[in-house]
Every structure is written in C-alpha cells, then in structure tokens.
Design a protein around this motif. Structure first.
Motif, PDB file in Angstrom:
ATOM      1  N   LEU A   1       0.818  -1.211   0.000  1.00 37.40           N
ATOM      2  CA  LEU A   1       0.000   0.000   0.000  1.00 37.40           C
ATOM      3  C   LEU A   1       0.853   1.263   0.000  1.00 37.40           C
ATOM      4  CD1 LEU A   1      -2.591   1.702   0.389  1.00 37.40           C
ATOM      5  CD2 LEU A   1      -2.502   1.123   2.837  1.00 37.40           C
ATOM      6  N   ARG A   2       1.964   1.249   0.710  1.00 39.76           N
ATOM      7  CA  ARG A   2       2.728   2.484   0.928  1.00 39.76           C
ATOM      8  C   ARG A   2       3.202   3.141  -0.378  1.00 39.76           C
ATOM      9  NH1 ARG A   2       3.844  -0.731   5.938  1.00 39.76           N
ATOM     10  NH2 ARG A   2       3.369   0.687   7.667  1.00 39.76           N
ATOM     11  N   PRO A   3       3.997   2.486  -1.225  1.00 40.50           N
ATOM     12  CA  PRO A   3       4.393   3.158  -2.466  1.00 40.50           C
ATOM     13  C   PRO A   3       3.244   3.306  -3.452  1.00 40.50           C
ATOM     14  CG  PRO A   3       5.265   0.929  -2.403  1.00 40.50           C
ATOM     15  CD  PRO A   3       4.689   1.197  -1.050  1.00 40.50           C
ATOM     16  N   TRP A   4       2.298   2.360  -3.414  1.00 36.67           N
ATOM     17  CA  TRP A   4       1.164   2.433  -4.338  1.00 36.67           C
ATOM     18  C   TRP A   4       0.372   3.712  -4.110  1.00 36.67           C
ATOM     19  CZ3 TRP A   4      -4.078   2.941  -4.287  1.00 36.67           C
ATOM     20  CH2 TRP A   4      -4.799   2.521  -5.425  1.00 36.67           C
ATOM     21  N   ILE A   5       0.048   4.008  -2.846  1.00 34.05           N
ATOM     22  CA  ILE A   5      -0.772   5.190  -2.592  1.00 34.05           C
ATOM     23  C   ILE A   5       0.008   6.472  -2.876  1.00 34.05           C
ATOM     24  CG2 ILE A   5      -0.277   5.481  -0.104  1.00 34.05           C
ATOM     25  CD1 ILE A   5      -3.321   6.013   0.230  1.00 34.05           C
ATOM     26  N   ALA A   6       1.324   6.449  -2.660  1.00 34.20           N
ATOM     27  CA  ALA A   6       2.141   7.625  -2.991  1.00 34.20           C
ATOM     28  C   ALA A   6       2.123   7.897  -4.493  1.00 34.20           C
ATOM     29  CB  ALA A   6       3.575   7.429  -2.501  1.00 34.20           C
ATOM     30  N   LEU A   7       2.286   6.850  -5.287  1.00 37.37           N
ATOM     31  CA  LEU A   7       2.255   7.005  -6.740  1.00 37.37           C
ATOM     32  C   LEU A   7       0.899   7.527  -7.204  1.00 37.37           C
ATOM     33  CD1 LEU A   7       4.092   3.680  -7.629  1.00 37.37           C
ATOM     34  CD2 LEU A   7       4.823   5.939  -8.436  1.00 37.37           C
ATOM     35  N   LYS A   8      -0.164   6.971  -6.639  1.00 33.27           N
ATOM     36  CA  LYS A   8      -1.512   7.369  -7.048  1.00 33.27           C
ATOM     37  C   LYS A   8      -1.814   8.818  -6.673  1.00 33.27           C
ATOM     38  CE  LYS A   8      -3.580   3.785  -8.988  1.00 33.27           C
ATOM     39  NZ  LYS A   8      -4.444   3.811 -10.200  1.00 33.27           N
TER      40      LYS A   8
ATOM     41  N   TRP B   1      -7.037   6.068  -1.631  1.00 33.58           N
ATOM     42  CA  TRP B   1      -7.349   5.175  -0.515  1.00 33.58           C
ATOM     43  C   TRP B   1      -8.605   4.364  -0.826  1.00 33.58           C
ATOM     44  CZ3 TRP B   1      -5.347   3.946   4.355  1.00 33.58           C
ATOM     45  CH2 TRP B   1      -6.202   3.188   5.159  1.00 33.58           C
ATOM     46  N   GLN B   2      -9.635   5.043  -1.313  1.00 32.12           N
ATOM     47  CA  GLN B   2     -10.909   4.384  -1.581  1.00 32.12           C
ATOM     48  C   GLN B   2     -10.777   3.342  -2.690  1.00 32.12           C
ATOM     49  OE1 GLN B   2     -13.514   7.740  -2.246  1.00 32.12           O
ATOM     50  NE2 GLN B   2     -13.126   8.547  -0.199  1.00 32.12           N
ATOM     51  N   GLU B   3      -9.941   3.629  -3.679  1.00 29.13           N
ATOM     52  CA  GLU B   3      -9.705   2.669  -4.751  1.00 29.13           C
ATOM     53  C   GLU B   3      -9.044   1.399  -4.209  1.00 29.13           C
ATOM     54  OE1 GLU B   3      -7.008   2.232  -8.839  1.00 29.13           O
ATOM     55  OE2 GLU B   3      -7.430   4.230  -8.025  1.00 29.13           O
ATOM     56  N   TRP B   4      -8.016   1.586  -3.380  1.00 30.26           N
ATOM     57  CA  TRP B   4      -7.313   0.445  -2.797  1.00 30.26           C
ATOM     58  C   TRP B   4      -8.259  -0.368  -1.899  1.00 30.26           C
ATOM     59  CZ3 TRP B   4      -2.150  -1.381  -2.958  1.00 30.26           C
ATOM     60  CH2 TRP B   4      -1.832  -2.346  -1.994  1.00 30.26           C
ATOM     61  N   GLU B   5      -8.992   0.334  -1.047  1.00 36.88           N
ATOM     62  CA  GLU B   5      -9.885  -0.344  -0.110  1.00 36.88           C
ATOM     63  C   GLU B   5     -10.944  -1.155  -0.846  1.00 36.88           C
ATOM     64  OE1 GLU B   5     -12.149   0.847   3.976  1.00 36.88           O
ATOM     65  OE2 GLU B   5     -12.484   2.178   2.257  1.00 36.88           O
TER      66      GLU B   5
END
Length: 215
Positions: free
Chosen positions: A18-25, A196-200
């Motif tokens: 989640l950590r790098p993914w959310i930063a990139l997004k 965040w909502q996309e990942w969740e």
C-alpha cells in the motif's frame, strides 16, 4: 505503457504494498501495477522471480530493481522531485524522514497483533501494553505534525511520511484502538483520498484469505 512497474501482493493484507502504491496514485505518477498473489504454502517462493528478498513490493524501472517500501519512496522522490514526495522545508524533510524510518523499523506490537485487513469488520480486540505504547507514540507524532503543519496531512500536503503511516489508519479503525480526535482528524483525511478508496474497494473485493500475520 509506463516504464515504472510496481509489483504488489494482496490489497486486503499487504500494508507494505500500500505504501508506495498510494504515494504514486496521490502524486499522479504513471505506473503499471503488477499483482503477485501471496502463497503461504510455499513461503511466497514465486516472489524470488522478481525480488531479492522474496518480499513485496518491488519497483521496476527499466533494468533497475528497487525493493523495500521506504527505499522505493526515496527513489520516487529523487526521480520525481517536483511531486513533493518530501516536504520543501529542510526541517520538515528531516522530521518526515525520521518518522518514516521510525514507522519502517518500529511499532512491532501493533504490526504483529493488528495486521492490516481491509475486509475485517470493525471490532475491538484485547491488545497488549506494547500496542498501547505504540499507539501513544503514533498519536504523539500525528498530533505534533498536524499542529505544526495545520494539516490535513502530516506536513500539509500528502508526502512519503503519510504513505508510511497509511496502513496504521486501517489498523486503528478495524481494531477500534482509539477515538482520539487527532486520530479521527487524520484518518478522515486519509480515507477521503480517492486513492485510498480505490485500494480499499479492491481489497474488499479480493476472494483470497491468508493467515493474518504482518504482510
């Protein structure tokens, strides 16, 4: 096709992915998402095909391989200096790096007893004093940063430090660990992010169930 490839595992469980993914997004950096499912039966043996540590996440940039979430975030900050992945002010950058490293290497009780789980029903559990100690320190960090920056994120705008603490938001909510106003304020800012909502949503839709240890 973007040159950057981020290899991640199950979104329901993988806090480090989640950590790098959310930063990139959040920063609008184009990348290709590559999914590699957890396989506990083999100790995730297939991860060795792309990761020297047999762990996720891994960032591929052409022939370059970057592993470990914090190292990936540092690399992205160097590669995309105009995205604000670290705060502009030197004193803020120092603090952001300090608390990011503290998150990377610490809070072991919280991580062990309360693994990230997007599908988990919000329900309180009995936790050790170690978890309560971790929570007190996390809330202290969030309070100090938000009071100084004014929010909504730790240093005003979203940065790598927020990416590092993102899974903690899920842990506190799912295990009903705190109703401190600072937690509510910061958690609201994080969960309001479209990323965040996309990942969740994706995590909740996954059919796989794995043992709830820290991923």
């Amino acid at each position: 096709m973007p040159n950057l490839k981020l290899i991640i595992a199950n979104k329901n469980y993988s806090s480090w992915s989640l950590r790098p993914w959310i930063a990139l997004k959040v920063k609008g950096i184009e990348f290709e998402e590559v999914f590699s499912q957890f396989d506990e039966a083999t100790g995730h043996r297939h991860f060795a095909e792309f990761s020297p540590t047999k762990k996720v996440p891994v960032l591929k940039d052409g022939d370059l391989t970057v592993w470990e979430s914090l190292a990936i975030l540092e690399y992205l900050a160097e590669k995309f200096p105009d995205t604000g992945l670290w705060p502009a002010e030197q004193s803020d950058r120092v603090m952001a790096r300090c608390i990011s490293n503290e998150m990377h290497g610490g809070f072991l009780s919280l991580r062990a007893e309360c693994p990230m789980n997007m599908r988990r029903k919000e329900e309180a559990i009995s936790v050790s004093e170690g978890v309560h100690k971790d929570l007190r320190r996390i809330i202290e960090i969030w309070r100090d940063c938000l009071e100084k920056s004014g929010g909504p994120f730790l240093f005003g705008d979203f940065c790598n430090a927020d990416a590092m603490f993102a899974p903690v938001v899920n842990r506190i909510a799912k295990y009903q660990l705190s109703d401190d106003p600072v937690v509510k304020r910061y958690s609201s800012a994080m969960t309001d992010l479209p990323a965040w909502q996309e990942w969740e949503e994706a995590g909740k839709a996954e059919p796989w169930i794995v043992q709830e240890d820290e991923a």
